[in-house]
Design a protein around this motif. Structure first.
Motif, PDB file in Angstrom:
ATOM      1  N   LEU A 140       0.694  -1.115   0.031  1.00  0.00           N
ATOM      2  CA  LEU A 140       0.065   0.025   0.057  1.00  0.00           C
ATOM      3  C   LEU A 140       0.850   1.260   0.071  1.00  0.00           C
ATOM      4  CD1 LEU A 140      -2.890   1.019   0.108  1.00  0.00           C
ATOM      5  CD2 LEU A 140      -2.763   1.019   2.596  1.00  0.00           C
ATOM      6  N   TRP A 141       1.998   1.213   0.679  1.00  0.00           N
ATOM      7  CA  TRP A 141       2.980   2.356   0.844  1.00  0.00           C
ATOM      8  C   TRP A 141       3.330   2.526  -0.505  1.00  0.00           C
ATOM      9  CZ3 TRP A 141       8.100   2.900   0.090  1.00  0.00           C
ATOM     10  CH2 TRP A 141       8.879   4.225   0.219  1.00  0.00           C
ATOM     11  N   LEU A 142       4.092   1.630  -1.043  1.00  0.00           N
ATOM     12  CA  LEU A 142       4.581   1.788  -2.599  1.00  0.00           C
ATOM     13  C   LEU A 142       3.619   2.134  -3.643  1.00  0.00           C
ATOM     14  CD1 LEU A 142       6.665  -1.687  -2.731  1.00  0.00           C
ATOM     15  CD2 LEU A 142       7.573   0.532  -2.528  1.00  0.00           C
ATOM     16  N   PHE A 143       2.241   1.738  -3.614  1.00  0.00           N
ATOM     17  CA  PHE A 143       1.269   1.999  -4.251  1.00  0.00           C
ATOM     18  C   PHE A 143       1.182   3.653  -4.079  1.00  0.00           C
ATOM     19  CE2 PHE A 143      -3.270   3.606  -4.845  1.00  0.00           C
ATOM     20  CZ  PHE A 143      -3.481   3.306  -6.312  1.00  0.00           C
ATOM     21  N   TYR A 147       2.431   6.563  -7.061  1.00  0.00           N
ATOM     22  CA  TYR A 147       1.072   7.196  -7.716  1.00  0.00           C
ATOM     23  C   TYR A 147       1.323   8.366  -8.534  1.00  0.00           C
ATOM     24  CZ  TYR A 147      -3.758   8.092  -8.266  1.00  0.00           C
ATOM     25  OH  TYR A 147      -5.089   8.520  -9.145  1.00  0.00           O
ATOM     26  N   PRO A 148       2.201   9.438  -8.220  1.00  0.00           N
ATOM     27  CA  PRO A 148       2.539  10.555  -8.890  1.00  0.00           C
ATOM     28  C   PRO A 148       3.643  10.277  -9.953  1.00  0.00           C
ATOM     29  CG  PRO A 148       3.324  11.032  -6.995  1.00  0.00           C
ATOM     30  CD  PRO A 148       2.860   9.471  -6.818  1.00  0.00           C
ATOM     31  N   LEU A 156       8.040   9.900  -0.984  1.00  0.00           N
ATOM     32  CA  LEU A 156       8.554   8.926   0.076  1.00  0.00           C
ATOM     33  C   LEU A 156       7.827   9.367   1.188  1.00  0.00           C
ATOM     34  CD1 LEU A 156      12.333   9.413  -0.826  1.00  0.00           C
ATOM     35  CD2 LEU A 156      10.516   7.719  -1.779  1.00  0.00           C
ATOM     36  N   TRP A 157       7.086  10.625   1.602  1.00  0.00           N
ATOM     37  CA  TRP A 157       6.638  10.845   2.694  1.00  0.00           C
ATOM     38  C   TRP A 157       5.880  12.227   2.513  1.00  0.00           C
ATOM     39  CZ3 TRP A 157       6.383   7.339   6.600  1.00  0.00           C
ATOM     40  CH2 TRP A 157       5.907   7.803   7.896  1.00  0.00           C
ATOM     41  N   PRO A 158       4.722  12.291   3.235  1.00  0.00           N
ATOM     42  CA  PRO A 158       4.194  13.585   3.019  1.00  0.00           C
ATOM     43  C   PRO A 158       4.761  14.764   3.123  1.00  0.00           C
ATOM     44  CG  PRO A 158       2.633  12.433   4.496  1.00  0.00           C
ATOM     45  CD  PRO A 158       4.121  11.479   4.357  1.00  0.00           C
ATOM     46  N   GLY A 159       5.131  15.533   2.008  1.00  0.00           N
ATOM     47  CA  GLY A 159       5.798  16.607   1.815  1.00  0.00           C
ATOM     48  C   GLY A 159       7.391  16.296   1.389  1.00  0.00           C
ATOM     49  N   PHE A 197       1.366  -2.628  -7.411  1.00  0.00           N
ATOM     50  CA  PHE A 197       1.359  -2.610  -6.117  1.00  0.00           C
ATOM     51  C   PHE A 197       0.035  -2.630  -5.400  1.00  0.00           C
ATOM     52  CE2 PHE A 197       5.298  -0.023  -6.813  1.00  0.00           C
ATOM     53  CZ  PHE A 197       6.260  -0.872  -6.755  1.00  0.00           C
ATOM     54  N   LEU A 198      -1.082  -2.097  -6.069  1.00  0.00           N
ATOM     55  CA  LEU A 198      -2.424  -2.185  -5.571  1.00  0.00           C
ATOM     56  C   LEU A 198      -2.821  -3.946  -5.859  1.00  0.00           C
ATOM     57  CD1 LEU A 198      -4.696  -0.837  -4.112  1.00  0.00           C
ATOM     58  CD2 LEU A 198      -5.799  -0.286  -6.218  1.00  0.00           C
TER      59      LEU A 198
END
Length: 253
Positions: A140-143, A147-148, A156-159, A197-198
């Motif tokens: 789920l994290w890889l998806f 995604y972008p 890799l992380w928000p922001g 990944f999904l």
């Protein structure tokens, strides 16, 4: 006397998976009919960008992908299944290029599911080493992170984002991976990144839910429809287009 062999165990049928697929199949047919009606016949090129339409399409493709990842565990002929899906997906590309080149399908959902099935089959010895909960969480994290990728970056992380090199976005071949070149357009585009990944999220979720008794319950109509996904997918778009043509002939659009 011939030697006797123990009877093979009867595998349960998970009718609820079929029902979910059947339910989403109805939504997919309705979505494509609306796409034909509004975009191709009514000239509403902005229709796919409407927020409600965008999330409707995401619901359909995400659910199909997740359920397909779950159903991977129930299949026995993964190589055959992947080749069949890719062959039909290639046929969809060829037909749309011939009939509606401006709305051609490049690497649509069938091609995605065919390639995801093949890659999962090849990678399964490695995938099985990861327990279901961390496997589903990592997938789920890889998806989310990938995604972008179509816009040229990963998160890799928000922001926190990483820009991808421009040479990745070279051709339709790199578009298969999720790196479309400038000017690329497909009316049904689901590249491997992030959608593989999904598929793997569904792959890892299945061991966590397969013992649920409700999964073996039939749902009238939808359970039957779910077993007809591929033939319905093949024939529904010509039918939708034909209905729109009939509506135009009747002066409704």
């Amino acid at each position: 006397m011939p030697a006797t062999t123990p009877e093979s165990p009867i595998r349960p049928r998970y009718h609820m998976l079929d029902a979910v697929r059947g339910f989403v199949l109805v939504h997919m047919v309705a979505f494509h009919f609306c796409f034909d009606w509004f975009v191709l016949f009514a000239g509403r090129a902005d229709w796919p960008t409407l927020p409600a339409v965008f999330w409707w399409e995401r619901f359909i493709c995400c659910t199909f992908n997740l359920v397909s990842g779950m159903a991977f565990h129930l299949g026995r002929r993964h190589l055959y299944h992947s080749l069949l899906l890719n062959a039909v997906g290639t046929g969809v590309t060829a037909v749309t290029l011939l009939i509606m080149p401006e709305q051609a399908v490049w690497f649509g959902v069938l091609s995605l599911l065919g390639c995801a099935t093949l890659l999962t089959h090849l990678a399964e010895p490695v995938l099985k080493k990861l327990p279901p909960v961390p496997g589903a969480g990592l997938s789920l994290w890889l998806f989310w992170a990938a995604y972008p990728a179509q816009q040229g970056w990963l998160r890799l992380w928000p922001g926190l984002r990483v820009n991808l090199p421009g040479w990745l976005y070279a051709s339709r071949w790199t578009a298969v991976l999720g790196f479309p070149p400038a000017g690329f357009y497909s009316s049904d585009y689901f590249p491997l990144l992030p959608w593989l990944f999904l598929f793997w999220v569904g792959y890892y979720l299945w061991p966590l839910i397969r013992s649920w008794k409700p999964l073996q319950r039939k749902v009238p109509v939808f359970s039957a429809l779910g077993r007809l996904c591929l033939p319905v997918y093949v024939v529904h778009q010509p039918v939708c287009y034909g209905l729109c043509m009939a509506a135009r002939w009747l002066g409704l659009v």
